[in-house]
Enzyme design. Structure first.
Site, PDB file in Angstrom:
ATOM      1  N   HIS A 268       0.867  -1.185   0.000  1.00  0.00           N
ATOM      2  CA  HIS A 268       0.000   0.000   0.000  1.00  0.00           C
ATOM      3  C   HIS A 268       0.905   1.235   0.000  1.00  0.00           C
ATOM      4  O   HIS A 268       1.604   1.501  -0.969  1.00  0.00           O
ATOM      5  CB  HIS A 268      -0.929  -0.098   1.218  1.00  0.00           C
ATOM      6  CG  HIS A 268      -2.066   0.870   1.250  1.00  0.00           C
ATOM      7  ND1 HIS A 268      -2.411   1.668   0.195  1.00  0.00           N
ATOM      8  CD2 HIS A 268      -2.953   1.186   2.249  1.00  0.00           C
ATOM      9  CE1 HIS A 268      -3.457   2.420   0.533  1.00  0.00           C
ATOM     10  NE2 HIS A 268      -3.796   2.144   1.774  1.00  0.00           N
ATOM     11  N   HIS A 307      -2.642  -2.308  -9.905  1.00  0.00           N
ATOM     12  CA  HIS A 307      -3.563  -1.698  -8.945  1.00  0.00           C
ATOM     13  C   HIS A 307      -4.829  -2.530  -8.904  1.00  0.00           C
ATOM     14  O   HIS A 307      -5.258  -3.048  -9.925  1.00  0.00           O
ATOM     15  CB  HIS A 307      -3.897  -0.257  -9.380  1.00  0.00           C
ATOM     16  CG  HIS A 307      -4.448   0.564  -8.261  1.00  0.00           C
ATOM     17  ND1 HIS A 307      -5.770   0.522  -7.915  1.00  0.00           N
ATOM     18  CD2 HIS A 307      -3.845   1.429  -7.410  1.00  0.00           C
ATOM     19  CE1 HIS A 307      -5.951   1.341  -6.891  1.00  0.00           C
ATOM     20  NE2 HIS A 307      -4.812   1.903  -6.563  1.00  0.00           N
ATOM     21  N   ASP A 363       2.578   5.341  -7.114  1.00  0.00           N
ATOM     22  CA  ASP A 363       3.839   5.237  -6.397  1.00  0.00           C
ATOM     23  C   ASP A 363       5.062   5.095  -7.286  1.00  0.00           C
ATOM     24  O   ASP A 363       6.183   5.153  -6.785  1.00  0.00           O
ATOM     25  CB  ASP A 363       3.785   4.026  -5.444  1.00  0.00           C
ATOM     26  CG  ASP A 363       2.909   4.325  -4.253  1.00  0.00           C
ATOM     27  OD1 ASP A 363       2.999   5.452  -3.757  1.00  0.00           O
ATOM     28  OD2 ASP A 363       2.135   3.452  -3.844  1.00  0.00           O
TER      29      ASP A 363
HETATM   30  N1  ACO Z   1       4.443  -7.077 -10.816  1.00  0.00           N
HETATM   31  C1  ACO Z   1       4.302  -8.279 -11.409  1.00  0.00           C
HETATM   32  N2  ACO Z   1       3.163  -8.953 -11.466  1.00  0.00           N
HETATM   33  C2  ACO Z   1       2.091  -8.405 -10.888  1.00  0.00           C
HETATM   34  C3  ACO Z   1       2.152  -7.154 -10.235  1.00  0.00           C
HETATM   35  C4  ACO Z   1       3.386  -6.485 -10.223  1.00  0.00           C
HETATM   36  N3  ACO Z   1       3.523  -5.291  -9.626  1.00  0.00           N
HETATM   37  N4  ACO Z   1       0.929  -6.849  -9.739  1.00  0.00           N
HETATM   38  C5  ACO Z   1       0.132  -7.866 -10.068  1.00  0.00           C
HETATM   39  N5  ACO Z   1       0.826  -8.812 -10.766  1.00  0.00           N
HETATM   40  C6  ACO Z   1       0.295 -10.035 -11.332  1.00  0.00           C
HETATM   41  C7  ACO Z   1       0.045 -11.093 -10.284  1.00  0.00           C
HETATM   42  O1  ACO Z   1       1.161 -11.921 -10.104  1.00  0.00           O
HETATM   43  C8  ACO Z   1      -1.132 -11.815 -10.857  1.00  0.00           C
HETATM   44  O2  ACO Z   1      -0.659 -12.662 -11.894  1.00  0.00           O
HETATM   45  P1  ACO Z   1      -1.338 -14.122 -12.122  1.00  0.00           P
HETATM   46  O3  ACO Z   1      -2.743 -13.810 -12.598  1.00  0.00           O
HETATM   47  O4  ACO Z   1      -0.482 -14.769 -13.138  1.00  0.00           O
HETATM   48  O5  ACO Z   1      -1.320 -14.804 -10.790  1.00  0.00           O
HETATM   49  C9  ACO Z   1      -1.967 -10.728 -11.521  1.00  0.00           C
HETATM   50  O6  ACO Z   1      -0.997  -9.715 -11.867  1.00  0.00           O
HETATM   51  C10 ACO Z   1      -3.031 -10.123 -10.630  1.00  0.00           C
HETATM   52  O7  ACO Z   1      -2.418  -9.705  -9.436  1.00  0.00           O
HETATM   53  P2  ACO Z   1      -3.128  -9.682  -8.019  1.00  0.00           P
HETATM   54  O8  ACO Z   1      -2.079  -9.725  -6.953  1.00  0.00           O
HETATM   55  O9  ACO Z   1      -4.201 -10.705  -7.973  1.00  0.00           O
HETATM   56  O10 ACO Z   1      -3.817  -8.240  -8.060  1.00  0.00           O
HETATM   57  P3  ACO Z   1      -4.314  -7.430  -6.815  1.00  0.00           P
HETATM   58  O11 ACO Z   1      -5.394  -6.561  -7.302  1.00  0.00           O
HETATM   59  O12 ACO Z   1      -4.601  -8.317  -5.666  1.00  0.00           O
HETATM   60  O13 ACO Z   1      -3.018  -6.570  -6.408  1.00  0.00           O
HETATM   61  C11 ACO Z   1      -1.516  -4.813  -6.030  1.00  0.00           C
HETATM   62  C12 ACO Z   1      -2.897  -5.206  -6.550  1.00  0.00           C
HETATM   63  C13 ACO Z   1      -1.339  -5.269  -4.567  1.00  0.00           C
HETATM   64  C14 ACO Z   1      -1.384  -3.298  -6.046  1.00  0.00           C
HETATM   65  C15 ACO Z   1      -0.436  -5.472  -6.916  1.00  0.00           C
HETATM   66  O14 ACO Z   1      -0.586  -5.028  -8.235  1.00  0.00           O
HETATM   67  C16 ACO Z   1       0.984  -5.224  -6.427  1.00  0.00           C
HETATM   68  O15 ACO Z   1       1.464  -5.955  -5.565  1.00  0.00           O
HETATM   69  N6  ACO Z   1       1.681  -4.185  -6.983  1.00  0.00           N
HETATM   70  C17 ACO Z   1       2.991  -3.834  -6.517  1.00  0.00           C
HETATM   71  C18 ACO Z   1       2.904  -3.041  -5.228  1.00  0.00           C
HETATM   72  C19 ACO Z   1       2.427  -1.644  -5.454  1.00  0.00           C
HETATM   73  O16 ACO Z   1       2.886  -0.931  -6.350  1.00  0.00           O
HETATM   74  N7  ACO Z   1       1.501  -1.209  -4.591  1.00  0.00           N
HETATM   75  C20 ACO Z   1       0.955   0.159  -4.635  1.00  0.00           C
HETATM   76  C21 ACO Z   1      -0.486   0.127  -5.005  1.00  0.00           C
HETATM   77  S1  ACO Z   1      -1.081   1.757  -5.155  1.00  0.00           S
HETATM   78  C22 ACO Z   1      -1.342   2.244  -3.571  1.00  0.00           C
HETATM   79  O17 ACO Z   1      -1.556   1.528  -2.672  1.00  0.00           O
HETATM   80  C23 ACO Z   1      -1.263   3.657  -3.352  1.00  0.00           C
END
Ligand code: ACO
Length: 429
Positions: A268, A307, A363
């Site tokens: 987050h 996201h 971010d």
């Molecule tokens: N890098 C690589 N792969 C990713 C990323 C990433 N940053 N984010 C998601 N994926 C992939 C997952 O591995 C998953 O792949 P799969 O379908 O093969 O298993 C798919 O994309 C869906 O991902 P989920 O984790 O199910 O998506 P969710 O909506 O739960 O997660 C989140 C959202 C937590 C923001 C995620 O994208 C992430 O971890 N990003 C990196 C951290 C980040 O930048 N957070 C800031 C968010 S903005 C904020 O809070 C202000």
């Protein structure tokens, strides 16, 4: 004529049910009538991460994640970033409309005149190790405010809520700045009422021996726009924590402490710190393809990408990219920018990221800006918590005033052991 209902046939019993659809949603409690017998508590929906569950009705923030739209109280984020100030936007988020001149003067006066901390709060901060994370200090100190302002427990008193709102929005930057000064062993710098909200924050962070601190107007403005972009983001993890804790009628300081704690996590508000560490770990533009390959193989994530709601370019990230240019003009180009740009270029062309609709989020570039302004990475999440306080309070107030709101208490699907009898210690294996 179409009917605004959903017909459900339970194939276990052959029974048919009709449940109303309102605002594109069914009420989950309408599922409880679907039962297979007298002992059955009824059908529940299973949604541990709220992937498709609305937890409230809200009038504060609108997001269309597919189109990349973000609006506060109906106003597009791009217009607010260009024309508003953080304090004006905070007023809008909290009270629903842009303030007129008199309202704005009153609001600014009240925020400016609540920024000093009780001297005993300093003692809490003094008690931390020099290397304590500022988010840990912020969580603690804001929670401690609950013990200083005991009137805060009168959460259904409109005057009390107003007072705590002034205090929280005014004091978060002071706590944050004091935590920072403590971590670098510098004396605390007290608020300066002549300065703007962000100008004063820079004063409390950076003032040295000069009699009057004068913030660089470009950096002051950049920080102010970043604060506008972070003011609210509807039902995200920390806001959900704010509403959830607030739903037990805890006072707003305790609820903001909980929300700040939720924001601390790297998925987050800790993400921009993680982005910077990632960029430093990659080290050079030439190593970007190798890093992206590892991410695709499941070895870590591309921080600052993806996201839960945006399946398009985060509209805030677009504005932030422009701010980055302005800040780099004053402070010099951040050497990590080239790695970030290359990472974005490669990821946006790569099937893995395209297929999963992973775009840069808010971010991805903020860390680079904060680093160029001179903030240590530990402070990044704090720079998110300060402006988000207005959104948290707006959401908390909306929750309290919502006649449908009750204490947040999700259900579970029990998968543990069935009933069994207690076994005396000597008879256990
Ligand atoms: N890098 C690589 N792969 C990713 C990323 C990433 N940053 N984010 C998601 N994926 C992939 C997952 O591995 C998953 O792949 P799969 O379908 O093969 O298993 C798919 O994309 C869906 O991902 P989920 O984790 O199910 O998506 P969710 O909506 O739960 O997660 C989140 C959202 C937590 C923001 C995620 O994208 C992430 O971890 N990003 C990196 C951290 C980040 O930048 N957070 C800031 C968010 S903005 C904020 O809070 C202000």
């Amino acid at each position: 004529m179409t009917s605004e209902t959903l017909t459900i046939i339970d194939n276990r019993t052959g029974k048919k049910y009709e449940v109303p659809i309102r605002d594109g949603a069914i009420n989950a409690t309408d599922l409880r009538q679907i039962r297979i017998g007298e002992d059955d508590v009824g059908l529940v929906s299973d949604d541990p991460a709220f992937m498709n569950t609305a937890s409230c009705q809200s009038k504060i923030t609108f997001i269309d994640g597919d189109k990349g739209i973000l609006r506060y109280r109906g106003y597009p984020i791009e217009q607010l970033a260009e024309n508003s100030t953080y304090l004006e936007t905070a007023y809008l988020v909290l009270y629903g409309d842009l303030p007129n001149k008199a309202q704005m003067e009153d609001w600014t006066y009240n925020i400016t005149h609540h920024s000093i901390l009780h001297e005993n709060i300093k003692k809490f901060i003094d008690g931390f190790h020099h290397d304590a994370h500022p988010m840990g200090m912020l969580v603690t100190a804001v929670g401690a405010l609950s013990t200083f302002y005991t009137d805060a427990k009168n959460i259904f008193d409109v005057e009390s809520r107003k007072k705590q709102t002034y205090r929280l929005i005014a004091k978060m930057p002071t706590i944050a700045a004091f935590a920072y000064r403590h971590s670098i062993g510098m004396p605390y710098s007290y608020p300066d009422n002549d300065l703007s909200y962000t100008g004063n924050f820079l004063n409390m962070l950076l003032k040295m021996t000069e009699l009057k601190y004068r913030p660089d107007p470009v950096l002051e403005k950049a920080l102010d726009v970043l604060f506008i972009l972070h003011a609210d983001h509807e039902q995200n993890c920390s806001t959900n924590a704010m509403r959830s804790v607030g739903s037990s009628h805890a006072d707003p300081y305790c609820a903001v402490a909980a929300a700040t704690a939720a924001l601390y996590g790297p998925l987050h508000g800790g993400a921009n710190e993680a982005v910077l560490r990632m960029l430093m770990e990659i080290g050079s533009k030439s190593k970007v393809p190798e890093f992206v390959k590892k991410v695709k193989e499941g070895q870590g994530r591309l921080m600052g990408f993806g996201h839960r709601v945006y399946k398009n370019y985060d509209p805030r990230a677009k504005i932030i990219k422009q701010i980055a240019d302005q800040v780099f003009e004053v402070r010099g180009r951040n050497p990590l920018l080239d790695i970030a740009l290359e990472l974005e270029r490669i990821a946006l062309e790569d099937d893995y990221f395209i297929k999963r609709k992973l775009y840069p989020n808010v971010d991805f570039y903020t860390g680079l800006i904060y680093q160029s302004i001179g903030f240590p990475t530990d402070m990044f999440a704090v720079l998110f918590a300060i402006p988000r306080t207005s959104g948290w309070i707006a959401q908390w107030e909306e929750m309290l005033m919502d006649p449908e709101q009750k204490i947040a208490r999700p259900r579970q699907i029990y998968k543990g052991a069935d009933k069994r009898d207690y076994v005396a210690m000597e008879r256990r294996k």
